[in-house]
Design an enzyme around this catalytic site. Sequence first.
Site, mmCIF file in Angstrom:
data_model
loop_
_atom_site.group_PDB
_atom_site.id
_atom_site.type_symbol
_atom_site.label_atom_id
_atom_site.label_comp_id
_atom_site.label_asym_id
_atom_site.label_seq_id
_atom_site.Cartn_x
_atom_site.Cartn_y
_atom_site.Cartn_z
ATOM 1 N N GLU A 90 46.147 128.334 9.132
ATOM 2 C CA GLU A 90 45.287 128.977 8.289
ATOM 3 C C GLU A 90 45.918 128.491 6.870
ATOM 4 O OE1 GLU A 90 47.477 130.215 10.321
ATOM 5 O OE2 GLU A 90 46.404 132.047 11.473
ATOM 6 N N CYS A 105 47.724 129.851 -0.652
ATOM 7 C CA CYS A 105 49.197 129.721 0.217
ATOM 8 C C CYS A 105 48.832 128.897 1.380
ATOM 9 C CB CYS A 105 49.183 131.160 0.771
ATOM 10 S SG CYS A 105 50.523 131.474 2.114
ATOM 11 N N CYS A 112 55.993 126.890 14.011
ATOM 12 C CA CYS A 112 57.502 127.135 13.432
ATOM 13 C C CYS A 112 58.515 127.156 14.416
ATOM 14 C CB CYS A 112 57.398 127.983 12.417
ATOM 15 S SG CYS A 112 59.033 127.924 11.453
ATOM 16 N N CYS A 116 61.726 133.523 13.562
ATOM 17 C CA CYS A 116 62.400 134.569 12.770
ATOM 18 C C CYS A 116 61.673 135.869 13.823
ATOM 19 C CB CYS A 116 62.100 134.835 11.413
ATOM 20 S SG CYS A 116 62.579 133.433 10.285
ATOM 21 N N CYS A 119 58.284 137.304 12.478
ATOM 22 C CA CYS A 119 57.223 136.732 12.252
ATOM 23 C C CYS A 119 56.236 136.060 13.270
ATOM 24 C CB CYS A 119 57.712 135.525 11.396
ATOM 25 S SG CYS A 119 56.357 134.191 10.954
ATOM 26 N N SER A 189 58.855 127.692 -0.350
ATOM 27 C CA SER A 189 59.655 129.045 0.383
ATOM 28 C C SER A 189 60.521 128.472 1.864
ATOM 29 C CB SER A 189 58.745 130.204 0.801
ATOM 30 O OG SER A 189 59.412 131.126 1.497
ATOM 31 N N CYS A 331 51.667 138.004 4.586
ATOM 32 C CA CYS A 331 53.037 137.196 5.017
ATOM 33 C C CYS A 331 53.207 137.619 6.282
ATOM 34 C CB CYS A 331 54.218 137.726 4.187
ATOM 35 S SG CYS A 331 53.836 137.366 2.355
HETATM 36 N N1 SAH Z 1 59.005 129.250 6.753
HETATM 37 C C1 SAH Z 1 59.096 129.578 5.347
HETATM 38 C C2 SAH Z 1 57.607 129.697 4.762
HETATM 39 C C3 SAH Z 1 56.564 130.486 5.289
HETATM 40 S S1 SAH Z 1 56.715 132.276 5.533
HETATM 41 C C4 SAH Z 1 60.009 130.781 4.992
HETATM 42 O O1 SAH Z 1 60.215 131.409 6.006
HETATM 43 O O2 SAH Z 1 60.351 131.153 4.152
HETATM 44 C C5 SAH Z 1 56.517 133.285 3.911
HETATM 45 C C6 SAH Z 1 56.963 134.442 3.854
HETATM 46 O O3 SAH Z 1 56.871 135.485 4.672
HETATM 47 C C7 SAH Z 1 58.755 134.307 3.931
HETATM 48 O O4 SAH Z 1 59.392 134.922 3.084
HETATM 49 C C8 SAH Z 1 58.688 135.123 5.390
HETATM 50 O O5 SAH Z 1 59.953 135.499 5.656
HETATM 51 C C9 SAH Z 1 57.840 136.223 5.165
HETATM 52 N N2 SAH Z 1 57.094 136.967 6.280
HETATM 53 C C10 SAH Z 1 57.316 136.706 7.726
HETATM 54 N N3 SAH Z 1 56.928 137.496 8.592
HETATM 55 C C11 SAH Z 1 56.715 138.662 7.783
HETATM 56 C C12 SAH Z 1 56.137 139.897 8.104
HETATM 57 N N4 SAH Z 1 55.801 140.257 9.141
HETATM 58 N N5 SAH Z 1 55.848 140.689 7.032
HETATM 59 C C13 SAH Z 1 56.052 140.290 5.707
HETATM 60 N N6 SAH Z 1 56.562 139.174 5.481
HETATM 61 C C14 SAH Z 1 57.127 138.121 6.307
HETATM 62 FE FE1 SF4 Z 2 59.276 130.197 10.462
HETATM 63 FE FE2 SF4 Z 2 59.067 131.141 8.236
HETATM 64 FE FE3 SF4 Z 2 58.128 132.414 10.136
HETATM 65 FE FE4 SF4 Z 2 60.794 132.247 10.092
HETATM 66 S S1 SF4 Z 2 59.570 133.455 8.505
HETATM 67 S S2 SF4 Z 2 59.526 131.705 11.777
HETATM 68 S S3 SF4 Z 2 60.796 130.340 9.139
HETATM 69 S S4 SF4 Z 2 57.309 130.653 9.139
#
Ligand code: SAH
Ligand code: SF4
Length: 339
Positions: A90, A105, A112, A116, A119, A189, A331
Site C-alpha cells: 500500500e 506514506c 515486516c 509488533c 500491527c 519511522s 497506521c
Molecule cells: N516499521 C516502522 C514504520 C511503519 S509503522 C515503525 O514501526 O516505526 C508506522 C507507525 O504506525 C508506527 O509508529 C507503528 O508503530 C504505528 N502502528 C502500527 N500499528 C498500529 C495500530 N494498529 N494503530 C496505530 N498505529 C499503529
Molecule cells: Fe513492522 Fe512497524 Fe508494524 Fe512493527 S509497527 S510490525 S516494525 S511495520
Amino acid sequence: MEILSGLTQQEIEQITDSLKASKFRARQIHNWIYLKSVSSIDEMTDLSVKFREELKKVAKVSDTKIKVKQVSSDGTIKYLLEYPDGECVETVLMRFDNRANLTACVSSQVGCAVNCSFCATGKRGFIRNLTYKEIIEQVLTIQRDTGLKVTNVVFMGQGEPLLNLDNVLKAMEIFNEDFYIGARRLTVSTSGIIPQINKLAELDMQSTLAISLHAPNHEIRKQLMQIENKYNMNDLKKALKNYVDKTGRRITIEYLLIKDLNDTVEAAKQLAMYLHDIKCNINLIPYNPTAENDYQRPNNNSIMKFKYLLEHSGKKVTVRLERGADIDAACGQLKGKVD
Ligand code: SAH
Ligand code: SF4
C-alpha cells in the site's frame, strides 16, 4: 527495456546518449517523469514524434500497476500497488485541509519481520525488501494518478525502513534531488534498530527520525514489541542521545495509546522521565483497531489527560489525526491485500 521512473538525470543521459540525442532531451524527460508525472512517453509532447518512437523501443515510464484505489471520506487515498513479480504494497496519500501539504506514506518492505503485537503488517511476516525504484514508484503513482505534487514523504507504510536502509537512503536522495522535496520534509519511522540509528547519526541525516517507542518501560514494551528483547529502551536512549548530538536534529517519539495498557497516569509519568533529557517532540497515536488482536483505543478524555501530563513535562505533544480508517488506511492497518 529501461524503466524511466527512479532513474537519475545521469542515468537518463545514458539512454539519450545511446540514441544519439542531446543532454537537453534527458533534462526534458527527467521533468516529465518527476515534475509533470506523465504515465507514458507519448505524453512527453515537447519531444519530437520521431524521437518518442525511438525512445519507446528502449524504455517505458513504469511497470507498476494500481491494483486497487480507495478514497476515504476524509480525502485520504489508499493505493494497493502491484510490482511485476506480483507482490503488492500500500501507499497512502494524506491531505490536511488547512495545509497545502500533500503527504505520501510509503512502504519500504513487503511485510515486516519485526512483528509488533498491535500491527497488521507484522502479522504477515517478512516477504521481501523493496528496491529504491519500487519505493519511488509509490510517490510517482500518486502524482500520476492525482496530477498533484507530493510535498512530504513519511516512511510509515509497510515494513521497517532501517532493515532496508540502503534502498531507503537512495530513495531519500532521489526524493531530495529529483523530486525537489527538502530533506526536512522526509520522515523515517523505525521500531528502534540501534546499529542503524547510529549509522544515520554518522551520516548526519537531516531528515526527521521518528521512533516507535509506544511504552514507558521495558516490561510494557516487551509485551508490545518483541524487538525490545534485542534492542532495549536503555540502549535505545543512548543511541537517541548520540543521534541528537551528532545531527542537532530533534527526534519525534511516536507513542501508541492503548486502553488500560500504556495510557495510565503512571505511564505518562514514566514516559516523561524517560524522555526528559532527549531533545524530542511527542506524537500520540490512538490505537487503530485491526482484526488480529483485541486492544482498544482509549476514549478522548484519557487521550487528552495523557497529553496534558506530558506537556506538563515541557515537551511539545501532538495527537496524530486518524486518516483513512474507513478504508483501513490508518497506521498499522496495512497488510498488502484486499479482504
Ligand atoms: N516499521 C516502522 C514504520 C511503519 S509503522 C515503525 O514501526 O516505526 C508506522 C507507525 O504506525 C508506527 O509508529 C507503528 O508503530 C504505528 N502502528 C502500527 N500499528 C498500529 C495500530 N494498529 N494503530 C496505530 N498505529 C499503529
Ligand atoms: Fe513492522 Fe512497524 Fe508494524 Fe512493527 S509497527 S510490525 S516494525 S511495520
